[in-house]
Motif scaffolding. Structure first.
Motif, short mmCIF file in Angstrom:
data_model
loop_
_atom_site.label_atom_id
_atom_site.label_comp_id
_atom_site.label_asym_id
_atom_site.label_seq_id
_atom_site.Cartn_x
_atom_site.Cartn_y
_atom_site.Cartn_z
N GLY A 75 47.08 44.75 39.45
CA GLY A 75 46.40 45.84 38.76
C GLY A 75 44.86 45.81 39.11
N PHE A 76 44.49 44.50 39.37
CA PHE A 76 42.87 44.62 39.74
C PHE A 76 42.59 43.79 41.14
CE2 PHE A 76 39.86 46.73 37.21
CZ PHE A 76 38.69 46.25 37.67
N ASP A 77 43.51 43.64 41.87
CA ASP A 77 43.17 43.23 43.32
C ASP A 77 42.40 41.90 43.25
OD1 ASP A 77 44.02 45.48 45.13
OD2 ASP A 77 42.69 46.54 43.69
N PHE A 78 43.33 40.85 42.35
CA PHE A 78 42.83 39.39 42.66
C PHE A 78 42.85 38.73 43.98
CE2 PHE A 78 44.50 35.18 42.68
CZ PHE A 78 43.69 34.48 41.67
N ALA A 79 43.65 39.15 44.66
CA ALA A 79 43.61 38.51 45.98
C ALA A 79 42.78 39.00 46.87
CB ALA A 79 45.06 38.70 46.60
N GLN A 80 42.05 40.22 46.80
CA GLN A 80 41.04 41.02 47.53
C GLN A 80 39.79 40.23 47.34
OE1 GLN A 80 41.02 42.95 50.18
NE2 GLN A 80 43.23 42.97 50.04
N GLY A 81 39.68 39.51 46.21
CA GLY A 81 38.45 38.90 45.77
C GLY A 81 38.02 37.42 46.25
N LEU A 82 38.83 36.91 47.21
CA LEU A 82 38.76 35.41 47.43
C LEU A 82 37.15 35.29 48.06
CD1 LEU A 82 40.21 32.89 48.18
CD2 LEU A 82 40.49 33.61 50.41
N MET A 83 36.43 34.38 47.31
CA MET A 83 35.00 33.90 47.81
C MET A 83 35.21 32.74 48.91
SD MET A 83 33.94 36.02 45.50
CE MET A 83 32.19 35.73 45.28
N ASN A 84 34.15 33.10 49.65
CA ASN A 84 33.70 31.90 50.77
C ASN A 84 33.07 30.85 49.84
OD1 ASN A 84 33.96 32.64 53.40
ND2 ASN A 84 32.92 34.50 52.63
N LEU A 85 33.40 29.64 50.02
CA LEU A 85 33.08 28.51 49.73
C LEU A 85 31.97 27.74 50.46
CD1 LEU A 85 36.62 27.05 48.30
CD2 LEU A 85 34.79 28.21 47.03
N ALA A 86 30.85 26.96 49.67
CA ALA A 86 29.88 26.34 50.39
C ALA A 86 30.44 25.12 50.73
CB ALA A 86 28.49 26.32 49.56
N VAL B 250 38.66 30.21 45.00
CA VAL B 250 37.79 30.97 43.57
C VAL B 250 38.08 32.41 44.07
CG1 VAL B 250 35.84 31.70 42.92
CG2 VAL B 250 36.39 29.21 43.66
N ASN B 251 38.51 33.49 43.05
CA ASN B 251 38.71 34.71 43.33
C ASN B 251 37.99 35.65 42.31
OD1 ASN B 251 41.33 33.24 44.46
ND2 ASN B 251 41.40 35.45 45.28
N GLN B 252 37.11 36.40 42.72
CA GLN B 252 36.37 37.20 41.83
C GLN B 252 37.13 38.54 41.58
OE1 GLN B 252 32.80 39.24 43.29
NE2 GLN B 252 31.76 38.26 41.85
N VAL B 253 37.20 38.69 40.15
CA VAL B 253 37.76 39.87 39.57
C VAL B 253 36.86 40.51 38.64
CG1 VAL B 253 39.70 40.84 38.43
CG2 VAL B 253 39.87 38.95 39.90
N GLY B 254 35.98 41.58 38.88
CA GLY B 254 35.11 42.29 37.95
C GLY B 254 34.03 41.07 38.08
N TRP B 255 33.60 40.93 36.80
CA TRP B 255 32.20 39.87 36.55
C TRP B 255 32.79 38.42 36.57
CZ3 TRP B 255 27.80 41.78 36.91
CH2 TRP B 255 27.51 43.12 37.07
N TYR B 256 33.89 38.18 36.29
CA TYR B 256 34.87 36.93 36.22
C TYR B 256 35.19 36.52 37.62
CZ TYR B 256 35.34 36.32 31.16
OH TYR B 256 35.08 36.54 29.96
N GLU B 257 34.89 34.93 37.60
CA GLU B 257 35.49 34.25 38.89
C GLU B 257 36.61 33.24 38.47
OE1 GLU B 257 32.40 32.84 41.49
OE2 GLU B 257 31.17 34.60 41.45
N TYR B 258 37.67 33.33 39.08
CA TYR B 258 38.68 32.52 38.69
C TYR B 258 38.84 31.44 39.72
CZ TYR B 258 40.46 36.14 35.37
OH TYR B 258 40.49 36.92 34.29
N MET B 259 38.91 30.15 39.20
CA MET B 259 39.11 28.95 39.90
C MET B 259 40.52 28.63 39.77
SD MET B 259 35.62 26.94 39.25
CE MET B 259 35.70 25.62 40.70
N THR B 260 41.37 28.85 40.91
CA THR B 260 42.77 28.60 40.76
C THR B 260 42.96 26.97 41.45
OG1 THR B 260 43.50 30.63 41.08
CG2 THR B 260 45.22 29.11 41.48
#
Length: 426
Positions: free
Chosen positions: A106-117, A178-188
């Motif tokens: 419902g909140f596009d978790f997968a779209q929020g994949l973050m680039n990693l340094a 790491v996926n960003q959802v809103g203000w949170y960033e989830y580390m799977t």
């Protein structure tokens, strides 16, 4: 509150290509939704265990791991453990009852994949992920880290003589996004240990939402000076979906074990404990409790001692959320259905009356291809230390090998004779 994704963002569809096959282990993009791509991960740890698997990136679930197997020292070939492992949902209800989110569907978790340094993946490799239906002009994200880490002592044992100590440091293969959802960033995070244990965690970090400081007493915690701004408390209910295939067969058997403690009677020095096994032959909605555990048993494979291979499910710390029917249980075992992919707000039509959540799928079917769903909850009552940025808070569980190998796969050769009821040499 979170800002919903803008419908004005332009989506772009890219179809990926499977990686080239290597040896007898192939990763193919067959039987996955269009736009997903499968690749290969293989890592031999310094302690001798080799893990290998395929990965792909799903448009809703994010990282999906498939064909997971490991080969400990002394085994003639890899031992398959799982067909697939993935997140099944992250459900986030707020304590004031105003909102709740299903972050994956419902909140596009997968779209929020973050680039990693590079510094976020020390000693490892950052792989490029092609995000299906990406909102960005470039769908390619350097977003998957694979590396190895030490986890401290794997074992320590004093030998037969005072001057001999057997000890080894354990090594893990670590795979994470790491996926960003809103203000949170989830580390799977997925940890594959050299002893065959698999630990899966979700860590929440990032920031507290700037506009969630209107909670009343008992529904939030004052953050900052004074007591006027109370950050709203909320829950993170994380689900994982595991499709087992021990020794390559999906016809695994499920068993539940319960132990009963009885007070000592006359003539006994201590209480007694008796453990009983219950074969789980139909779909299960189960609760963790003291002296209870479950295992998935291979239908085909045995170790060198002649014992059936299995994996034990080891729940992590949890705060079970009673507000929704699907979060009221710790573990579900369902009969495989390719439509049943997310524990809540499941998209698609799985048939008349099937329902949209995992609890509705436990309806008495016989288990010939069991799928495990684990629910681990965390009630987040914010604190001053959660800013800024917010320290990672972890939730997760493990699956541990039980009789997969005849001995500890890290056993040094010098102790290899000490299997079973051994006797010291004279």
């Amino acid at each position: 509150m979170r800002q919903p994704p803008s419908p004005q963002r332009q989506r772009r569809h890219e179809v990926g290509q499977p990686a080239a096959p290597e040896g007898d282990f192939q990763c193919a993009a067959a039987d996955v939704e269009q736009g997903s791509t499968a690749y290969r991960i293989e890592q031999k740890l310094s302690t001798g265990t080799t893990w290998r698997m395929c990965w792909r990136y799903d448009g809703k679930a994010g990282l999906v791991l498939e064909k997971i197997s490991y080969r400990p020292k002394g085994e003639p070939k890899p031992i398959k453990v799982l067909n697939s492992a993935r997140l099944g949902q992250i459900h986030v209800p707020y304590d004031d009852g105003k909102v709740e989110y299903d972050d994956l569907t419902g909140f596009d978790f997968a779209q929020g994949l973050m680039n990693l340094a590079p510094g976020e993946c020390p000693g490892g490799t950052i792989k490029t992920v092609k995000v299906p239906d990406s909102w960005n002009e470039d769908p390619n994200v350097k977003g998957l880290c694979t590396t190895t880490r030490s986890r401290g002592h794997a074992y320590r044992m004093q030998g037969d003589t005072a001057n001999k100590v057997f000890q080894a440091e354990g090594k893990d293969l670590l795979v994470y996004t790491v996926n960003q959802v809103g203000w949170y960033e989830y580390m799977t995070e997925w940890r594959f240990q050299d002893d065959g244990t698999i630990t899966m965690n979700v860590g929440a970090t990032g920031s507290l939402s700037w506009d969630d400081y209107d909670a009343g007493d008992g529904r939030g915690w004052p953050i900052g000076k004074g007591a006027s701004a109370k950050a709203t408390s909320h829950s993170h209910n994380a689900f994982w979906r595991l499709d087992f295939a021990l020794d390559g067969s999906t016809k695994n058997k499920v068993e539940q074990y319960d132990s009963k403690v009885t007070a000592p009677v006359r003539g006994q020095r201590a209480p007694t404990i008796k453990t009983t096994r219950t074969k789980v032959t139909k779909e299960l909605a189960g609760d963790s409790k003291a002296y209870r555990w479950w295992r998935m048993v291979s239908a085909t494979g045995k170790n060198k001692d002649g014992h059936a291979r299995s994996y034990e499910i080891v729940p992590g710390a949890t705060t079970k959320y009673p507000g929704r029917s699907y979060t009221k249980r710790d573990l579900y075992v369902t009969q495989y259905n390719k439509c049943e992919l997310f524990a809540s707000n499941n998209p698609g039509n799985c048939g008349a009356g099937a329902g949209k959540s995992v609890d509705k799928w436990v309806n008495g079917q016989a288990l010939t291809h069991p799928v495990v769903w684990m629910n681990i909850g965390f009630h987040h009552i914010a604190r001053d230390e959660d800013q800024q940025p917010m320290p990672v808070h972890w939730q997760g569980f493990s699956i541990a090998p039980r009789d997969v190998t005849a001995m500890n796969p890290l056993t040094p050769a010098e102790l290899g004779r000490q299997n079973g009821h051994w006797r010291p040499r004279s």
